[in-house]
Design an enzyme around this catalytic site. Structure first.
Site, PDB file in Angstrom:
ATOM      1  N   ARG A  36       0.822  -1.215   0.000  1.00  0.00           N
ATOM      2  CA  ARG A  36       0.000   0.000   0.000  1.00  0.00           C
ATOM      3  C   ARG A  36       0.855   1.265   0.000  1.00  0.00           C
ATOM      4  O   ARG A  36       0.488   2.266  -0.602  1.00  0.00           O
ATOM      5  CB  ARG A  36      -0.930   0.004   1.206  1.00  0.00           C
ATOM      6  N   LYS A 197     -17.026 -17.012   2.959  1.00  0.00           N
ATOM      7  CA  LYS A 197     -18.458 -16.773   3.145  1.00  0.00           C
ATOM      8  C   LYS A 197     -19.229 -16.553   1.844  1.00  0.00           C
ATOM      9  O   LYS A 197     -18.924 -15.649   1.075  1.00  0.00           O
ATOM     10  CB  LYS A 197     -18.664 -15.569   4.065  1.00  0.00           C
ATOM     11  N   GLY A 350      -8.431  -8.827   0.317  1.00  0.00           N
ATOM     12  CA  GLY A 350      -7.162  -8.835   1.044  1.00  0.00           C
ATOM     13  C   GLY A 350      -6.429 -10.149   0.952  1.00  0.00           C
ATOM     14  O   GLY A 350      -5.242 -10.205   0.596  1.00  0.00           O
ATOM     15  N   GLY A 373     -12.214  -4.718   1.529  1.00  0.00           N
ATOM     16  CA  GLY A 373     -13.641  -4.415   1.673  1.00  0.00           C
ATOM     17  C   GLY A 373     -14.140  -3.452   0.614  1.00  0.00           C
ATOM     18  O   GLY A 373     -15.255  -3.599   0.097  1.00  0.00           O
TER      19      GLY A 373
HETATM   20  P1  ADP Z   1     -10.640 -11.985   0.554  1.00  0.00           P
HETATM   21  O1  ADP Z   1     -10.011 -11.404   1.795  1.00  0.00           O
HETATM   22  O2  ADP Z   1      -9.643 -12.065  -0.581  1.00  0.00           O
HETATM   23  O3  ADP Z   1     -11.917 -11.279   0.157  1.00  0.00           O
HETATM   24  P2  ADP Z   1     -12.066 -14.022   1.941  1.00  0.00           P
HETATM   25  O4  ADP Z   1     -11.883 -13.212   3.197  1.00  0.00           O
HETATM   26  O5  ADP Z   1     -13.401 -14.100   1.344  1.00  0.00           O
HETATM   27  O6  ADP Z   1     -11.033 -13.503   0.838  1.00  0.00           O
HETATM   28  O7  ADP Z   1     -11.622 -15.527   2.204  1.00  0.00           O
HETATM   29  C1  ADP Z   1     -10.331 -15.872   2.552  1.00  0.00           C
HETATM   30  C2  ADP Z   1     -10.301 -17.056   3.470  1.00  0.00           C
HETATM   31  O8  ADP Z   1     -11.006 -18.160   2.960  1.00  0.00           O
HETATM   32  C3  ADP Z   1      -8.887 -17.498   3.659  1.00  0.00           C
HETATM   33  O9  ADP Z   1      -8.538 -17.328   5.020  1.00  0.00           O
HETATM   34  C4  ADP Z   1      -8.892 -18.966   3.249  1.00  0.00           C
HETATM   35  O10 ADP Z   1      -8.085 -19.779   4.053  1.00  0.00           O
HETATM   36  C5  ADP Z   1     -10.338 -19.329   3.400  1.00  0.00           C
HETATM   37  N1  ADP Z   1     -10.679 -20.523   2.605  1.00  0.00           N
HETATM   38  C6  ADP Z   1     -10.693 -20.649   1.279  1.00  0.00           C
HETATM   39  N2  ADP Z   1     -11.028 -21.911   0.929  1.00  0.00           N
HETATM   40  C7  ADP Z   1     -11.196 -22.601   2.056  1.00  0.00           C
HETATM   41  C8  ADP Z   1     -11.563 -23.961   2.379  1.00  0.00           C
HETATM   42  N3  ADP Z   1     -11.800 -24.849   1.422  1.00  0.00           N
HETATM   43  N4  ADP Z   1     -11.665 -24.300   3.673  1.00  0.00           N
HETATM   44  C9  ADP Z   1     -11.427 -23.402   4.640  1.00  0.00           C
HETATM   45  N5  ADP Z   1     -11.095 -22.124   4.420  1.00  0.00           N
HETATM   46  C10 ADP Z   1     -10.977 -21.717   3.150  1.00  0.00           C
HETATM   47 MG    MG Z   2     -10.819 -11.457   3.805  1.00  0.00          MG
END
Ligand code: ADP
Ligand code: MG
Length: 393
Positions: A36, A197, A350, A373
């Site tokens: 950043r 999620k 992130g 976010g």
């Molecule tokens: P971002 O921050 O890029 O938006 P998210 O916060 O939606 O991404 O999701 C990231 C998390 O999802 C990571 O901590 C990752 O470990 C978890 N994750 C992805 N696939 C799995 C899985 N199959 N089982 C458990 N956790 C998972």
């Molecule tokens: Mg995240």
């Protein structure tokens, strides 16, 4: 982009209030990831060249409106100085006599970093009085804080009520790429969704599905889609109350022949202890095992399906990438994006950005957003308050 940028106003000799997102982590005084900070340098260099007096405003963490020693901005100023190769002064307040004196002493081209702005409760409350005090320090407001633009805080939005507000170069770049994907990226468009999620990601799908030609699901959210297909996902996490939503997406995809939904066909699984690791077809997940990554066959299908795409947006790791060997799928997806020639590739989120960094291919991706976010909300079609406040062209 229809927002004015720092190029559209005269900043020479002016005092510029520059809001950035320097919300970075330190470990025993060492900065963990300075992406950043590095991304804000073009704006800083431009302001220096123009002879502006740049007052930089940033926050760290969630001090909750009071001083928290570990969250001071001083180490950020030090690191920034090494990156930009010139002095970055810092003060231990955001407003008040110490700050007034430091600003009064500034020469054209100087950089001054204010204290963590969230030490003041007025920041998160978007208190007009606090915003006015911050605005009084400067003549113009330049915002490069894309990562905080989804927050209607005093230094992100409020200052813009008192000063002419324009975008910095990072903000411009984020709006250009994330904004274009969210509204009118070149077709065919692919959306790769992973992460934990479903609810977050469904809102992105809702906004993009009409324009999408390909949707790939992986990560934790794919488990909910697999459940909707009637598949037994063993001990994997899934959201029971989202199965219906996943089913709707599946139904939509099968009713539209210009839209393909690519689901996992093989996955990497592990037992509760994480010692027994195996790759199996999704129909053969033994009880007690959890899905933790995409399998090789699914990844190959994905690579093939992505080849003709002109715009690809990826949000959410496709596996539990923090733990080896479950990072392989996400690293492979990052490589797929990097290998796509002639396509605009955008990464938001992130953890997804961290996965791209881990793969070491960030420079081959059109844009890796600095906003977790904020990029998520923008992809959902939400107008960000910190963008709205900027002057239109
Ligand atoms: P971002 O921050 O890029 O938006 P998210 O916060 O939606 O991404 O999701 C990231 C998390 O999802 C990571 O901590 C990752 O470990 C978890 N994750 C992805 N696939 C799995 C899985 N199959 N089982 C458990 N956790 C998972
Ligand atoms: Mg995240």
């Amino acid at each position: 982009m229809n927002k004015k940028t720092v190029r559209d106003i005269d900043v020479a000799g002016k005092r510029v209030f520059l809001r950035v997102d320097y919300n970075v982590q330190f470990d025993e005084g060492e900065i963990l990831d300075d992406y950043r900070l590095r991304e804000s340098i073009p704006t800083l260099e431009y302001l220096i060249e123009q002879g502006a007096k740049t007052i930089i405003c940033a926050h760290r963490g969630r001090p909750g409106g009071k001083v928290v020693e570990e969250l001071r901005n001083e180490p950020v100023a030090k690191h920034l100085a090494t990156l930009i190769g010139r002095e970055v002064k810092s003060v231990t307040d955001c407003v008040g006599p110490e700050v007034d004196a430091a600003v009064a002493a500034m020469q054209p081209g100087d950089l001054l970093l204010l204290e963590n702005v969230r030490f003041y409760a007025g920041e998160e409350a978007n208190d007009p009085q606090f915003a006015k005090q911050l605005a009084a320090l400067a003549d113009v407001f330049v915002s490069d804080a894309f990562g905080t633009a989804h927050r209607a805080h005093a230094s992100v939005v409020g200052v813009g009520y008192y000063l002419p507000a324009v975008a910095g170069f990072l903000m411009e770049r984020e709006l250009e790429y994330v904004g274009r994907v969210a509204t009118d990226g070149e077709k065919p468009l692919a959306v790769i969704l992973g992460g934990a999620k479903v609810s977050d990601k469904l809102a992105i799908l809702k906004n993009l599905v009409d324009r999408a030609a390909l949707i790939c699901v992986g990560g934790g959210i794919a488990n909910t889609f697999l459940r909707a297909q009637g598949i037994d996902v063993g001990a994997s996490l899934y959201e029971a109350d989202r199965i219906q939503d996943a089913y709707e997406v599946m139904r939509l995809a099968s009713s539209r022949n210009d839209l393909r939904l690519l689901m996992p066909t093989d996955v990497v699984i592990a037992d509760a202890a994480g010692t027994r690791i195996n790759t199996v077809s999704v129909n053969r997940i033994p009880p007690g095992f959890r899905i933790l990554d995409l399998g090789r066959r699914t990844l190959e299908d994905m690579r093939e399906a992505l080849a003709p795409m002109k715009t690809v947006v990826w949000n959410g790791p496709v596996g539990f990438f923090e733990r080896e060997p479950f990072d392989r799928g996400s690293i492979e997806v990052a490589r797929m994006l990097a290998d796509l020639v002639g396509a605009m590739t955008v990464v938001g989120g992130g953890e997804t950005a961290a996965a791209v960094a881990k793969a070491g291919v960030a420079q081959h991706i059109s844009h890796v957003s600095t906003g977790g976010g904020a990029s998520l909300e923008m992809l959902q079609g939400i107008m960000l308050p910190g963008v709205e406040i900027l002057r239109d062209k």
